[in-house]
Motif scaffolding. Structure first.
Motif, PDB file in Angstrom:
ATOM      1  N   LYS A 184       0.722  -2.459   6.118  1.00 22.42           N
ATOM      2  CA  LYS A 184       1.461  -2.770   4.897  1.00 22.42           C
ATOM      3  C   LYS A 184       2.873  -3.273   5.183  1.00 22.42           C
ATOM      4  CE  LYS A 184       1.067   1.436   3.535  1.00 22.42           C
ATOM      5  NZ  LYS A 184       1.067   2.689   2.739  1.00 22.42           N
ATOM      6  N   ASN A 235      -7.306  -5.923  -0.565  1.00 26.38           N
ATOM      7  CA  ASN A 235      -6.493  -4.738  -0.839  1.00 26.38           C
ATOM      8  C   ASN A 235      -6.443  -4.440  -2.332  1.00 26.38           C
ATOM      9  OD1 ASN A 235      -5.393  -4.096   1.917  1.00 26.38           O
ATOM     10  ND2 ASN A 235      -4.665  -6.190   1.733  1.00 26.38           N
ATOM     11  N   LYS A 256      -4.783  -0.311   3.260  1.00 26.12           N
ATOM     12  CA  LYS A 256      -4.233  -1.648   3.437  1.00 26.12           C
ATOM     13  C   LYS A 256      -4.953  -2.333   4.590  1.00 26.12           C
ATOM     14  CE  LYS A 256      -1.033  -2.251   0.333  1.00 26.12           C
ATOM     15  NZ  LYS A 256      -1.117  -3.348  -0.651  1.00 26.12           N
ATOM     16  N   THR A 272      -1.388  -9.328   3.653  1.00 26.74           N
ATOM     17  CA  THR A 272      -1.974  -8.177   2.958  1.00 26.74           C
ATOM     18  C   THR A 272      -1.958  -8.375   1.449  1.00 26.74           C
ATOM     19  OG1 THR A 272       0.179  -7.063   2.959  1.00 26.74           O
ATOM     20  CG2 THR A 272      -1.321  -6.548   4.767  1.00 26.74           C
TER      21      THR A 272
END
Length: 647
Positions: free
Chosen positions: A247, A285, A291, A267
């Protein structure tokens, strides 16, 4: 008086010298004997000092005359010269022959006359209107290229590709930190946190970088004793797995979608391959506590290229690739023929869940008539779903894949209009097949304030055990749990909810289904953007393997709806919002915002100054209830202060 006498004396001496010797008179006089005008006039003085008389030069003796006067020359002609002895007198020599005249050189041959070169004929006058046509063609080409570049940018950094993404990317680079309050509905209680998120977004023409480090410090939780609040401890689920560190990277990107080269590790971005019949706006995600760092890599050349995506660089991924060729790209004289593109798509889930593991030993199957008061039989009639240590469902998995071919050609391409029909056919290795034909319409209107319209219209035909856009925005949760439980059912935890692979495999019989897909996007010079998409199919509401809390078969709708709004006004206010409706059964369900299949993403920012802003966000995501083993949609709400510098 004395000066006059001295002057008279000097002149008298000089006159005597001149009279005695004329040759001396011609000599130059000494400096002190210069004429009076050469001597500067005397200035009056009250008491002039006496000047001594100059020395008298010695007299020069006069030249003596010769003693004998010179003899006069003799009269008559001069005597003849007498030759020396043995030499004949000059008359005896013959006169020398006359010198020959100088050789007469022939005159140089004249240069041949230059051949008269014919003057080239003047160029024919251009045909009427031909020059203007060429200028217009060049102008249209430049405008088309500029239009294409602007069309790629969109209202936010990734433009329309951000439609459906899990986060918003601004238009400008910025460095700063946000500090505020965060509320998370952690099952079964709500938790309250101090949210601190330092973030850097650097956006250049070709390269972009976005990183952050979200930290959540617990302020209050009902599960803690009152005296232990606040604990100021980090939320444990945020950093308890190696993949959680993904993340930190929001995006590292070179180029933009449809550029000759486009590479991004991200992400937050959604993925689409080709025309989207197999994968459209796939988001890895969508889970609250998971993540995945994915990769998108595209290469686009005049003659060939490819699009590709990898959902997870740190675990078992979904991998997709679509190579394509333009067989007539060399045919430059026809914009229609050289736009023909043929592609092949292949997508695989390397670890797709087939069935969920269930604990039937401690939570046996439901048996009629058994009621021992434990309530386990009633709560989990099919056994309790097993939740692993990483708060992930344990499943039986296998690799699944889908493949297909597609083609498109641009029948119209001008400065203001671009029309591209296309066709796709694709297959699921465990299911059926589907066919779609459609048209993409693009319109560019205005000059100073440019308006862009992007429209897709699809017609679909597919088998009952096939689902168009199998890898969509909700695949990451539906691969575990195809049907979303209705929270109005108080006994929903007693139900049975199959995986997507399990559900489609069970639809092996039935009639061929017909469907449609419509997408409309509008943008106004990066100031405003709005878009929506909707799809549905025949056969009404489909019965599924799913069971509700009372063991009744659940039906699901065929429709999905998305709405996205962008209002990125610089330095003042910005608003970004996305609304999803999954599996709606009728058009009226679209405006039923309270259902468990309604999902909201919204961000509001107010920046009266460049350095300070106020923000509020609402983001709904999926969270696994480790007791029921079901994914539930939970809202995360934030409000706070954003201190950052934009440039």
């Amino acid at each position: 008086m004395r000066r006059d006498i001295r002057t008279l004396f000097i002149f008298a001496t000089a006159a005597a010298v001149v009279w005695l010797s004329p040759s001396v008179a011609a000599a130059q006089a000494p400096a002190w004997a210069q004429p009076p005008e050469a001597v500067p006039a005397a200035q009056p003085s009250p008491a002039p000092a006496p000047v001594p008389p100059p020395p008298v030069p010695a007299p020069v003796p006069a030249a003596q005359p010769p003693l004998y006067p010179p003899e006069p020359p003799p009269a008559g002609p001069p005597p003849a010269a007498v030759p020396p002895p043995g030499v004949a007198p000059p008359e005896a020599y013959p006169p020398p022959p006359p010198a020959p005249p100088p050789a007469a050189y022939p005159p140089p041959a004249p240069y041949p006359p230059e051949q008269a070169q014919p003057m080239p004929p003047p160029p024919p006058p251009p045909a009427a209107g031909k020059t203007d046509e060429k200028k217009e063609e060049k102008k249209d080409a430049k405008a088309g290229k500029k239009e294409e570049e602007v069309d790629r940018k969109g209202t936010i950094y990734e433009g329309r590709d951000q439609f459906g993404g899990s986060s918003i990317i601004g238009q400008k680079s910025h460095i700063g930190v946000s500090v505020g309050y965060l509320k998370l509905p952690e099952v079964p209680y709500d938790a309250h946190y101090l949210h601190i998120n330092p973030r850097v977004d650097l956006l250049w023409k070709k390269f972009a970088l976005g990183v952050n480090a979200p930290l959540n410090l617990e302020l209050f939780s009902p599960k803690n004793p009152p005296e232990d609040n606040p604990t100021w401890s980090l939320r444990s689920r945020d950093w308890d797995e190696p993949t959680d560190f993904a993340k930190i990277i929001r995006f590292v990107q070179y180029g933009r979608k449809f550029d000759p080269l486009y590479v991004t590790a991200t992400t937050v971005f959604a993925s689409t391959l080709g025309h989207g019949f197999l994968m459209r706006r796939y988001i890895p995600n969508v889970m609250m506590d998971q993540k995945k760092l994915g990769l998108q890599f595209d290469y686009n050349h005049d003659y060939a290229g490819f699009e590709s995506t990898v959902s997870n660089l740190m675990g078992a991924p979904v991998i997709g690739v679509m190579p394509f060729v333009r067989p007539f790209a060399w045919f430059k004289s026809s914009d229609v023929l050289n736009s023909l593109s043929l592609g092949v798509t292949f997508i695989t889930d390397t670890d797709a869940p087939v069935t969920v593991k269930r604990d039937k030993a401690n939570f046996p199957e439901f048996t009629t008539g058994i009621n021992d008061g434990s309530n386990y039989y009633l709560r989990f009639p099919y056994g309790k779903p097993v939740v692993g240590d990483s708060n992930v469902l344990e499943t039986e998995t296998e690799m699944i894949y889908a493949y297909g071919i597609d083609a498109h050609i641009k029948v119209v391409k001008t400065k203001h209009v671009d029309i591209k029909p296309y066709a796709d056919i694709s297959f699921l290795n465990f299911g059926g097949k589907g066919l779609t034909t459609g048209v993409q319409w693009r319109f560019n209107l205005g000059e100073k304030y440019r308006s862009f319209f992007n429209i897709r219209t699809d017609f679909r035909v597919f088998d009952p055990n096939y689902e168009p856009t199998y890898f969509d925005s909700f695949y990451e949760v539906q691969r575990f749990q195809y049907v979303i439980p209705d929270r109005s059912d108080l006994n929903y935890a007693r139900g049975y909810y199959p995986t997507k692979r399990e559900e489609l495999e069970a639809r092996s019989t039935g009639d061929t289904r017909l469907g449609y897909y419509l997408e409309v996007n509008y943008e106004l010079s990066k100031w405003f953007g709005i878009g929506f998409s909707i799809n549905d199919a025949t056969s009404g509401n489909l019965p599924t393997l799913a069971k509700d809390g009372d063991q009744n078969a659940l039906a699901t709708g065929n429709g999905n709806f998305q709405l996205h709004v962008d209002l990125p006004l610089p330095y003042f206010v910005s608003l970004h919002g996305t609304y999803h409706k999954v599996g709606f059964q009728s058009m009226a369900d679209i405006v039923d915002f309270g259902g468990s299949n309604s999902i909201f993403l919204a961000t509001f920012r107010f920046r009266p100054f460049n350095l300070i802003g106020i923000y509020a966000t609402l983001q709904e995501a999926w969270e696994l209830d480790d007791w029921t083993g079901l994914y539930e949609l939970v809202p995360a709400f934030q409000v706070g202060l954003d201190v950052s510098y934009e440039f």
